[in-house]
Design a protein around this motif. Structure first.
Motif, PDB file in Angstrom:
ATOM      1  N   GLY A   8     -35.792   8.010  71.258  1.00  0.00           N
ATOM      2  CA  GLY A   8     -37.578   8.226  71.083  1.00  0.00           C
ATOM      3  C   GLY A   8     -38.276   6.945  71.017  1.00  0.00           C
ATOM      4  N   ARG A  12     -35.245   5.275  67.509  1.00  0.00           N
ATOM      5  CA  ARG A  12     -34.161   6.230  67.217  1.00  0.00           C
ATOM      6  C   ARG A  12     -33.440   6.962  68.155  1.00  0.00           C
ATOM      7  NH1 ARG A  12     -32.959   6.281  61.562  1.00  0.00           N
ATOM      8  NH2 ARG A  12     -32.173   8.247  62.110  1.00  0.00           N
ATOM      9  N   HIS A  14     -32.426  10.753  69.253  1.00  0.00           N
ATOM     10  CA  HIS A  14     -32.564  12.223  68.655  1.00  0.00           C
ATOM     11  C   HIS A  14     -31.695  13.250  69.450  1.00  0.00           C
ATOM     12  CE1 HIS A  14     -36.192  11.032  66.332  1.00  0.00           C
ATOM     13  NE2 HIS A  14     -36.303   9.950  67.340  1.00  0.00           N
ATOM     14  N   ARG A  16     -31.389  17.603  70.042  1.00  0.00           N
ATOM     15  CA  ARG A  16     -31.539  18.992  69.906  1.00  0.00           C
ATOM     16  C   ARG A  16     -30.731  19.987  70.584  1.00  0.00           C
ATOM     17  NH1 ARG A  16     -36.714  18.735  67.747  1.00  0.00           N
ATOM     18  NH2 ARG A  16     -37.999  17.006  68.136  1.00  0.00           N
ATOM     19  N   HIS A  31     -32.769  19.906  65.126  1.00  0.00           N
ATOM     20  CA  HIS A  31     -32.963  18.630  65.444  1.00  0.00           C
ATOM     21  C   HIS A  31     -32.332  17.639  64.394  1.00  0.00           C
ATOM     22  CE1 HIS A  31     -35.235  14.644  64.541  1.00  0.00           C
ATOM     23  NE2 HIS A  31     -35.164  14.605  65.887  1.00  0.00           N
ATOM     24  N   SER A  33     -31.004  13.290  64.077  1.00  0.00           N
ATOM     25  CA  SER A  33     -31.479  11.747  64.539  1.00  0.00           C
ATOM     26  C   SER A  33     -30.525  10.882  63.916  1.00  0.00           C
ATOM     27  CB  SER A  33     -32.845  11.537  64.188  1.00  0.00           C
ATOM     28  OG  SER A  33     -33.229  11.330  62.847  1.00  0.00           O
ATOM     29  N   VAL A  40     -25.758  10.253  67.125  1.00  0.00           N
ATOM     30  CA  VAL A  40     -26.575  11.410  67.368  1.00  0.00           C
ATOM     31  C   VAL A  40     -25.594  12.379  68.186  1.00  0.00           C
ATOM     32  CG1 VAL A  40     -28.382  12.513  68.912  1.00  0.00           C
ATOM     33  CG2 VAL A  40     -28.699  10.647  67.288  1.00  0.00           C
TER      34      VAL A  40
END
Length: 410
Positions: A8, A12, A14, A16, A31, A33, A40
């Motif tokens: 992102g 960081r 991320h 999903r 989600h 992170s 992740v």
């Protein structure tokens, strides 16, 4: 169901993951992170593993323990368990679980939180049995939360309640039971306690007997129902401000109630000893005289054990009469349920086969014999004599020779 992993603008990483479908039909995307891509990826794989194993928590903010316990108690347990079981759940939830754990979120409740509650209960000098009942209630409630996807794991399965020492139950001896029967024979409804001591009916089963269940010709009793006193419940949604359901203006569900027997095995026909059947016949004649005296005041419910007006006996009054009966017979205090233990133990002494004992007592599992049948002292003494006669028979023969004047080499 695919997962997306990206870095992102915040620096960081991320992830999903599509976990399923929400109630409104939209995809349920979760989600996660972390600072690194590897971390992740690990979190994404854990989510996918939980999803594939059916351990997915429902979307949205988790309920508080208080909210879930309220919902479980009133909307799930109330319609699926017996009234007495519900009353026990209600006591544990209202008195202990909500005050002690209600503020926690269900998904953040830990075994250590639960164990602290148990320690606090013990610090208040509550019995270990009370703590264990709270433990079992919370376990049942959170097992249902897992089944419905409210939480992924049940922390109660990890928490350790205090050690529960089984209560030492001492059935009445034959001599004590005979003294009780002698006093009961002179009391109104006294044969009710002869039923308890001889064929071991549960309190509700005995009070639920009707004359239609008594077959004098065949010498049997049919156990078809139980009579219980149920706790009154609030009908106002808690708005009346009264602590007890019995004081609620809209109360419901309480008072005396006819219920099914405890299990399918509880519906049974048992043989009645001849002296007991004779006592029941005499009791019926006495009750008929009461009915004539009561006249229009008699409420004809066909109850074997009734009030002077024909109404069924209240379990509370029945228990108080049992306590007075023991006192009059000069027998140590004992629970009314101990009469059932006494009847089961008598069957053990008489060497009745376990299968037959199960039918008489209304057990569906043979393991119940271990809880209800207790080896009395006179049986233990008899076993000791038998063992002595087997292992030391030669000594006994030698002693007899000594008494006859034969010499013994030393």
């Amino acid at each position: 169901m695919t997962a997306s992993i990206y870095e992102g603008a915040d620096g960081r990483w991320h992830g999903r993951v599509t976990m399923g479908v929400r109630d409104d039909g939209r995809p349920d995307r979760r989600h996660v992170s972390a600072k690194t891509e590897a971390e992740v990826i690990r979190k994404v794989r854990e989510l996918e593993k939980d999803r594939d194993a059916g351990r997915t928590k429902r979307p949205g903010r988790a309920w508080t323990v208080e909210k879930w316990l309220d919902h479980w108690l009133e909307n799930i347990a109330a319609g699926s368990v017996r009234p007495k079981t519900y009353a026990g759940y209600q006591t544990a939830v209202r008195r202990h679980l909500i005050p002690g754990l209600g503020g926690h979120r269900t998904d953040r409740l830990q075994a250590e939180h639960i164990e602290k509650l148990y320690a606090a209960m013990r610090a208040k000098k509550l019995k270990a049995g009370t703590v264990h009942h709270a433990h079992r209630t919370l376990r049942a409630a959170l097992n249902e939360a897992v089944r419905r996807g409210q939480i992924v794991k049940n922390p109660v399965l990890v928490a350790r309640p205090p050690r529960l020492q089984e209560e030492e139950i001492e059935p009445l001896t034959v001599e004590e039971a005979q003294r009780v029967l002698a006093v009961a024979a002179r009391r109104r409804n006294g044969v009710r306690y002869a039923v308890a001591l001889s064929i071991g009916l549960r309190q509700g089963e005995a009070l639920g007997l009707k004359w239609a269940d008594v077959n004098e010709d065949a010498g049997t009793l049919a156990i078809r129902r139980a009579l219980q006193r149920h706790t009154w419940r609030h009908g106002c949604g808690g708005e009346c401000g009264k602590k007890r359901g019995a004081d609620c203006p809209s109360r419901y569900g309480g008072g005396l109630a006819i219920v099914d027997t405890k299990s399918r095995a509880g519906r049974r026909v048992v043989g009645v000893p001849r002296p007991l059947m004779r006592a029941l016949t005499a009791h019926r004649i006495a009750q008929q005289a009461e009915r004539e005296r009561a006249g229009s005041l008699w409420a004809d419910g066909g109850w074997v054990f009734a009030q002077p007006t024909g109404k069924p006996l209240d379990p509370r009054a029945d228990y108080e009469e049992w306590r007075e009966l023991l006192k009059a017979a000069k027998v140590r205090p004992a629970r009314l349920h101990d009469a059932r233990h006494t009847a089961a133990t008598m069957l053990l002494v008489l060497k009745v086969p376990t299968r037959a004992v199960m039918d008489v007592m209304g057990w569906s599992n043979a393991s119940m014999a271990g809880r209800y049948q207790h080896v009395p002292a006179e049986v233990l003494t008899g076993i000791a004599r038998q063992v002595g006669g087997l292992l030391w028979a030669a000594d006994d023969d030698q002693n007899e020779d000594d008494e006859d004047g034969d010499s013994v080499a030393v």
